[in-house]
Design a protein around this motif. Structure first.
Motif, short mmCIF file in Angstrom:
data_model
loop_
_atom_site.label_atom_id
_atom_site.label_comp_id
_atom_site.label_asym_id
_atom_site.label_seq_id
_atom_site.Cartn_x
_atom_site.Cartn_y
_atom_site.Cartn_z
N GLY A 1 0.61 -1.18 0.13
CA GLY A 1 0.02 -0.16 -0.06
C GLY A 1 0.76 1.15 0.08
N ILE A 2 2.13 1.01 0.37
CA ILE A 2 3.01 2.29 0.37
C ILE A 2 4.39 1.66 -0.49
N GLU A 3 5.26 2.53 -0.60
CA GLU A 3 6.52 2.06 -1.09
C GLU A 3 7.34 1.11 -0.02
N ALA A 4 7.39 0.03 -0.59
CA ALA A 4 7.83 -1.16 0.41
C ALA A 4 8.69 -1.97 -0.32
N TYR A 5 9.74 -2.63 0.27
CA TYR A 5 10.56 -3.55 -0.33
C TYR A 5 10.92 -4.81 0.53
N GLY A 6 11.08 -5.99 0.16
CA GLY A 6 11.90 -6.94 0.50
C GLY A 6 13.07 -7.08 0.30
N LEU A 7 14.06 -7.70 1.24
CA LEU A 7 15.47 -7.33 1.14
C LEU A 7 16.22 -8.72 0.95
N ARG A 8 17.10 -8.79 0.52
CA ARG A 8 18.41 -9.76 0.69
C ARG A 8 19.71 -9.25 1.35
N ALA A 9 20.03 -9.77 2.18
CA ALA A 9 21.22 -9.57 3.10
C ALA A 9 22.38 -10.62 2.81
N GLU A 10 23.45 -10.19 2.17
CA GLU A 10 24.65 -11.51 1.89
C GLU A 10 25.64 -11.07 2.55
N ALA A 11 26.37 -11.80 3.24
CA ALA A 11 27.88 -11.73 4.00
C ALA A 11 28.40 -13.15 4.00
N GLU A 12 29.59 -13.33 3.92
CA GLU A 12 30.22 -14.73 4.38
C GLU A 12 29.83 -15.73 3.37
#
Length: 247
Positions: A143-154
């Protein structure tokens, strides 16, 4: 990569859970994914040092995901005496919304921070590099500007749906992730802008992550706990994702 669940509740604190925030730590640094209103208290309770945070990644600008940001900034200014940069990554309006939020809560406060704030906005698929993490965002439906995320490390990938109803970007977020945190506000009742357990069961094969864990459950979803077969996060839970194990 180590994940500490600072808060996995909905906006209403259903089940006594804290509002949303996840702490990620790697050899390169520490970040927060979202920063609900009681994030500072949760960090104190679960042994996470606010001063060690290098970046805060925000999925969307609803209060249960950003309400802790003013308190975090004030803590860093007046308690920690921070001088090093803090990265804030989020929707395009974050640089305008956050100062207004601080002003509403502390109208007599001059926002002359002793540490630099570096704002960045999500662009679908484009990487952000901070604290040893590579962060990518995909737009979701809330309903608003919104995101899912991916976080990568190691060599480890954590995916996080953010708040969303089902959308075709979720399989891209999940693809190859070691763990995907998926919001599950409802059990059988669909709610606009949110996922529910029945939908996730039907769509599970479309989320190609090694494992899923549910967050943001409402009272209705929590009450159906005996009928939910997917893991449900709890506040204070710690995952060592390099080993794929939680405790």
């Amino acid at each position: 990569m180590q994940l500490t669940v600072l808060g996995c509740g909905d906006a209403f604190g259903s089940g006594g859970r804290n509002q949303t925030s996840f702490h990620l730590k790697s050899r390169g640094g520490e970040i927060l994914l979202d920063c609900g209103a009681n994030t500072l208290a949760a960090m104190a309770a679960y042994g996470c040092d606010p001063e060690a945070i290098d970046a805060i990644a925000i999925t969307h600008l609803h209060g249960d995901h950003i309400g802790g940001l003013p308190y975090f900034l004030l803590h860093q200014q007046y308690v920690a005496g921070r001088t090093r940069q803090l990265d804030l990554i989020g929707p395009s309006d974050l640089p305008h919304t956050l100062p207004r939020l601080v002003e509403l809560l502390y109208s007599n406060l001059r926002q002359d921070w002793n540490f630099p704030l570096r704002y960045s906005s999500w662009q679908s698929g484009d990487p952000h590099h901070s604290a040893g993490f590579t962060l990518r965002a995909e737009p979701v439906v809330h309903g608003i500007e919104a995101y899912g995320l991916r976080a990568e490390a190691e060599g480890v990938v954590l995916a996080y749906s953010g708040d969303t109803e089902w959308t075709d970007t979720l399989p891209r977020l999940a693809d190859g992730a070691d763990l995907m945190i998926v919001e599950c506000h409802g059990y059988a009742q669909a709610c606009p802008g949110h996922l529910d357990y029945k939908t996730l069961v039907v769509r599970r094969d479309q989320l190609p992550a090694r494992s899923l864990a549910l967050t943001h459950l409402s009272e209705e979803a929590l009450a159906a706990g005996d009928h939910i077969d997917l893991p449900v996060l709890r506040d204070g839970q710690v995952f060592d994702l390099s080993r794929g194990a939680g405790r």
